[in-house]
Design a protein around this motif. Structure first.
Motif, PDB file in Angstrom:
ATOM      1  N   LEU A  98       0.829  -1.192   0.000  1.00  0.00           N
ATOM      2  CA  LEU A  98       0.000   0.000   0.000  1.00  0.00           C
ATOM      3  C   LEU A  98       0.876   1.260   0.000  1.00  0.00           C
ATOM      4  O   LEU A  98       2.091   1.169   0.038  1.00  0.00           O
ATOM      5  CB  LEU A  98      -0.910   0.003   1.238  1.00  0.00           C
ATOM      6  N   TRP A  99       0.242   2.437  -0.030  1.00  0.00           N
ATOM      7  CA  TRP A  99       1.002   3.693  -0.054  1.00  0.00           C
ATOM      8  C   TRP A  99       1.375   4.083   1.366  1.00  0.00           C
ATOM      9  O   TRP A  99       0.927   3.483   2.351  1.00  0.00           O
ATOM     10  CB  TRP A  99       0.192   4.764  -0.763  1.00  0.00           C
ATOM     11  N   TRP A 100       2.215   5.111   1.524  1.00  0.00           N
ATOM     12  CA  TRP A 100       2.776   5.448   2.828  1.00  0.00           C
ATOM     13  C   TRP A 100       1.724   5.798   3.861  1.00  0.00           C
ATOM     14  O   TRP A 100       1.917   5.572   5.064  1.00  0.00           O
ATOM     15  CB  TRP A 100       3.785   6.589   2.697  1.00  0.00           C
ATOM     16  N   GLY A 101       0.591   6.331   3.449  1.00  0.00           N
ATOM     17  CA  GLY A 101      -0.444   6.709   4.410  1.00  0.00           C
ATOM     18  C   GLY A 101      -1.079   5.531   5.129  1.00  0.00           C
ATOM     19  O   GLY A 101      -1.711   5.711   6.173  1.00  0.00           O
ATOM     20  N   SER A 102      -0.883   4.318   4.603  1.00  0.00           N
ATOM     21  CA  SER A 102      -1.505   3.143   5.222  1.00  0.00           C
ATOM     22  C   SER A 102      -1.002   2.884   6.627  1.00  0.00           C
ATOM     23  O   SER A 102      -1.700   2.282   7.444  1.00  0.00           O
ATOM     24  CB  SER A 102      -1.271   1.907   4.348  1.00  0.00           C
ATOM     25  N   ILE A 103       0.217   3.335   6.945  1.00  0.00           N
ATOM     26  CA  ILE A 103       0.749   3.084   8.288  1.00  0.00           C
ATOM     27  C   ILE A 103      -0.059   3.832   9.347  1.00  0.00           C
ATOM     28  O   ILE A 103      -0.120   3.406  10.509  1.00  0.00           O
ATOM     29  CB  ILE A 103       2.236   3.459   8.405  1.00  0.00           C
ATOM     30  N   PHE A 104      -0.700   4.929   8.963  1.00  0.00           N
ATOM     31  CA  PHE A 104      -1.511   5.680   9.915  1.00  0.00           C
ATOM     32  C   PHE A 104      -2.919   5.097  10.041  1.00  0.00           C
ATOM     33  O   PHE A 104      -3.547   5.204  11.093  1.00  0.00           O
ATOM     34  CB  PHE A 104      -1.585   7.145   9.493  1.00  0.00           C
ATOM     35  N   LEU A 105      -3.407   4.483   8.974  1.00  0.00           N
ATOM     36  CA  LEU A 105      -4.737   3.875   9.022  1.00  0.00           C
ATOM     37  C   LEU A 105      -4.770   2.633   9.897  1.00  0.00           C
ATOM     38  O   LEU A 105      -5.839   2.108  10.203  1.00  0.00           O
ATOM     39  CB  LEU A 105      -5.207   3.529   7.606  1.00  0.00           C
ATOM     40  N   LEU A 106      -3.608   2.153  10.312  1.00  0.00           N
ATOM     41  CA  LEU A 106      -3.541   1.013  11.219  1.00  0.00           C
ATOM     42  C   LEU A 106      -4.298   1.293  12.515  1.00  0.00           C
ATOM     43  O   LEU A 106      -4.762   0.367  13.191  1.00  0.00           O
ATOM     44  CB  LEU A 106      -2.073   0.693  11.525  1.00  0.00           C
ATOM     45  N   ALA A 107      -4.454   2.566  12.855  1.00  0.00           N
ATOM     46  CA  ALA A 107      -5.139   2.922  14.100  1.00  0.00           C
ATOM     47  C   ALA A 107      -6.603   2.503  14.089  1.00  0.00           C
ATOM     48  O   ALA A 107      -7.166   2.159  15.139  1.00  0.00           O
ATOM     49  CB  ALA A 107      -5.045   4.439  14.316  1.00  0.00           C
ATOM     50  N   VAL A 108      -7.226   2.512  12.927  1.00  0.00           N
ATOM     51  CA  VAL A 108      -8.670   2.252  12.858  1.00  0.00           C
ATOM     52  C   VAL A 108      -9.033   0.841  13.314  1.00  0.00           C
ATOM     53  O   VAL A 108      -9.867   0.674  14.213  1.00  0.00           O
ATOM     54  CB  VAL A 108      -9.197   2.550  11.440  1.00  0.00           C
ATOM     55  N   PRO A 109      -8.455  -0.227  12.739  1.00  0.00           N
ATOM     56  CA  PRO A 109      -8.836  -1.577  13.191  1.00  0.00           C
ATOM     57  C   PRO A 109      -8.413  -1.883  14.623  1.00  0.00           C
ATOM     58  O   PRO A 109      -8.967  -2.805  15.233  1.00  0.00           O
ATOM     59  CB  PRO A 109      -8.100  -2.494  12.205  1.00  0.00           C
ATOM     60  N   LEU A 110      -7.461  -1.142  15.173  1.00  0.00           N
ATOM     61  CA  LEU A 110      -7.058  -1.373  16.560  1.00  0.00           C
ATOM     62  C   LEU A 110      -7.965  -0.638  17.551  1.00  0.00           C
ATOM     63  O   LEU A 110      -8.217  -1.134  18.659  1.00  0.00           O
ATOM     64  CB  LEU A 110      -5.611  -0.930  16.769  1.00  0.00           C
ATOM     65  N   LEU A 111      -8.474   0.536  17.167  1.00  0.00           N
ATOM     66  CA  LEU A 111      -9.244   1.335  18.102  1.00  0.00           C
ATOM     67  C   LEU A 111     -10.739   1.064  18.071  1.00  0.00           C
ATOM     68  O   LEU A 111     -11.413   1.197  19.100  1.00  0.00           O
ATOM     69  CB  LEU A 111      -9.000   2.827  17.826  1.00  0.00           C
ATOM     70  N   VAL A 112     -11.283   0.675  16.928  1.00  0.00           N
ATOM     71  CA  VAL A 112     -12.732   0.430  16.845  1.00  0.00           C
ATOM     72  C   VAL A 112     -13.184  -0.655  17.816  1.00  0.00           C
ATOM     73  O   VAL A 112     -14.157  -0.467  18.559  1.00  0.00           O
ATOM     74  CB  VAL A 112     -13.143   0.106  15.398  1.00  0.00           C
ATOM     75  N   PRO A 113     -12.518  -1.834  17.872  1.00  0.00           N
ATOM     76  CA  PRO A 113     -12.946  -2.844  18.864  1.00  0.00           C
ATOM     77  C   PRO A 113     -12.842  -2.321  20.299  1.00  0.00           C
ATOM     78  O   PRO A 113     -13.683  -2.648  21.143  1.00  0.00           O
ATOM     79  CB  PRO A 113     -11.963  -4.004  18.633  1.00  0.00           C
ATOM     80  N   MET A 114     -11.845  -1.505  20.574  1.00  0.00           N
ATOM     81  CA  MET A 114     -11.695  -0.975  21.917  1.00  0.00           C
ATOM     82  C   MET A 114     -12.847  -0.045  22.278  1.00  0.00           C
ATOM     83  O   MET A 114     -13.385  -0.092  23.395  1.00  0.00           O
ATOM     84  CB  MET A 114     -10.375  -0.222  22.016  1.00  0.00           C
TER      85      MET A 114
END
Length: 517
Positions: A169-185
């Motif tokens: 993926l492009w470089w911005g994908s490293i920041f989108l990692l927050a979404v799948p980690l925070l939504v379940p929380m």
């Protein structure tokens, strides 16, 4: 099943599931400290930052985090730890999405600063909530050990996670990692974790927060300015502002009845030495990753995925050494193990400095594995010493100092070692004839800028510029690794003098990284 409000009550399945959920923001904050390493070349190519801006992209996140960890812990104590955790998670997720699509270097730096602000709400909240979830001391100790391991694992796997994402993926994908980690929380924390607060918590010291940030931010800015522009009026002014603000902060904390940060703890020999070891271990890790990832991708020419695989042995060594040190201190004095771990990290830096441009990928993997093992053990044991040498009623304050030292180490790792690398690169770069003044200026900022300009020029001139940029970068790495070796060696000597010869602490101990607030 709710938590029974007695010290002897044992946690059940619900509490252990809640611990797993609370680990998600811990992993996220830790990963975000190091995940940017592999993305820097791509970000530099897309946003074309200056050398100083590239350093700020890495540094502004832990800088803000370090300045706000303790104040946010106090805020959570007063107004509700669960509430602060949820608010911070929502803010962190939104800002992470904005960072992923940042159009300019300035926008990304601002986004990273906001990530640091919201990230500061996550760490103290998760730590404090563990006390309300686990009231049995034995279970609480195990829960804290798991929490600490998760933080170490997150920091260690950050570069590998970034490499895997950037391979597809492009470089911005490293920041989108927050979404799948925070939504379940966000869904599970209200169901599993009860609100907790401390009515006796000190008030939020707004002036103290301002003074702390006016100490840390100008200090980091002064280091970066010296690296890129040398010593001038701006650098001296920033340094003076940091010194004055720091003196006023110390004076305010010493005179406060309920200080936001208990600086009196630093007067204890074992405590202050352990904090310094903690800080310098993180400096070593972050500084090493800063130049190592660029070397693997821009000098050696590895893909992000292949470069990430080179770091896997070091990641595993860090985790195993951290866990293994718990058993080791049952037979060997704790401070001796710390000295040995720091020596191992020093050897790793010396290896890079000695081999220089001739270092192979295999040697890089071995050096990072040695560094990882040393940092894993030193970090685990130094954090245990922070608590072991602090009074029981000061455990919360000790935890705040330990967390702050970690984040400040992340700042200095890039500011000091990254600044030395940038300055050495700019001094060593010899631009070939035929390159315009504008292109030469861009190439002289960073290695990624030099490669980008060389690719745009093309032909023999472009190839000569790329080779010159790589040569200058490797020359800078030698100087940076030499300074890194001196820093870690100094920590080893200091630990030997103050703790081994001084015998300022008990020889053994169990290893919870931190206790709850």
């Amino acid at each position: 099943m709710s938590t029974i409000q007695t010290e002897s009550a044992r946690a059940g399945v619900r509490e252990w599931i809640a611990l797993a959920v609370l680990m998600l923001p811990v992993l996220l904050v830790a990963i975000d400290n190091t995940v940017l390493a592999f993305a820097l070349p791509e970000i530099a190519g897309a946003l074309e930052p200056t050398g100083a801006q590239q350093l700020w992209m890495v540094d502004v996140y832990p800088l803000v985090l370090a300045g706000l960890l303790v104040p946010m812990g106090v805020l959570g104590d007063r107004f509700g730890r669960r509430r602060l955790l949820l608010v911070g998670a929502v803010g962190f997720g939104i800002v992470s999405v904005l960072c992923a699509f940042a159009p300019t270097a300035e926008a990304l730096i601002a986004g990273r600063a906001l990530q640091g602000l919201f990230g500061a709400t996550l760490m103290p909240s998760t730590m404090s909530l563990l006390r309300s979830l686990f009231r049995d001391r034995v279970q609480r100790r195990l829960a804290i050990a798991i929490w600490a391991t998760g933080f170490s694992v997150g920091s260690a796997v950050g570069p590998a996670v970034g490499g895997l994402l950037l391979a597809h993926l492009w470089w911005g994908s490293i920041f989108l990692l927050a979404v799948p980690l925070l939504v379940p929380m966000l869904v599970l924390v209200p169901l599993l974790v009860r609100e907790s607060r401390d009515e006796a918590a000190p008030r939020v010291d707004v002036l103290g927060i301002v003074l702390a940030m006016l100490t840390l931010a100008p200090l980091a800015a002064a280091i970066k300015h010296v690296a890129t522009d040398g010593v001038d009026v701006v650098a001296v002014g920033l340094g003076a502002l940091a010194a004055v603000s720091g003196a006023l902060f110390v004076r305010r904390m010493d005179r406060a009845e309920q200080p936001m940060l208990d600086l009196g703890l630093l007067r204890d020999r074992a405590f202050s030495t352990a904090v310094l070891v903690n800080l310098l271990s993180v400096v070593a890790l972050v500084g090493f990753l800063f130049f190592l990832t660029q070397h693997l991708q821009l000098v050696v020419g590895l893909s992000t995925l292949d470069a990430a695989l080179v770091l896997l042995p070091g990641t595993a060594a860090m985790v195993l050494a951290g866990l293994g040190s718990v058993r080791l201190v049952r037979r060997i004095r704790q401070e001796l193990v710390i000295v040995g771990a720091l020596v191992a990290s020093t050897i790793a830096y010396v290896t890079v400095a000695v081999l220089g441009a001739d270092i192979t990928v295999a040697a890089i993997a071995a050096a990072f594995a040695l560094l990882g093992a040393g940092i894993g053990a030193a970090e685990t044991l130094s954090n245990d010493l922070v608590l072991a040498s602090a009074p029981v009623d000061k455990a919360g304050a000790a935890a705040g100092v330990s967390e702050t030292a970690y984040e400040l180490g992340a700042v200095l790792g890039t500011a000091v070692l990254g600044g030395i690398l940038t300055a050495a690169y700019q001094a060593a770069l010899v631009v070939p004839q035929g390159v315009s003044a504008a292109d030469a200026a861009r190439a002289g900022e960073t290695l990624s800028g030099g490669i980008h300009v060389a690719d745009a020029i093309g032909g023999s001139t472009g190839a000569a510029l790329a080779e010159a940029a790589r040569h200058a970068f490797d020359a800078g790495v030698v100087w940076t690794a030499g300074v890194g070796a001196l820093l870690i060696a100094s920590a080893a000597v200091l630990t030997w003098v103050r703790l081994v010869r001084g015998r300022g602490i008990a020889p053994t101990g169990t290893i919870p990284r931190q206790d709850a607030r």
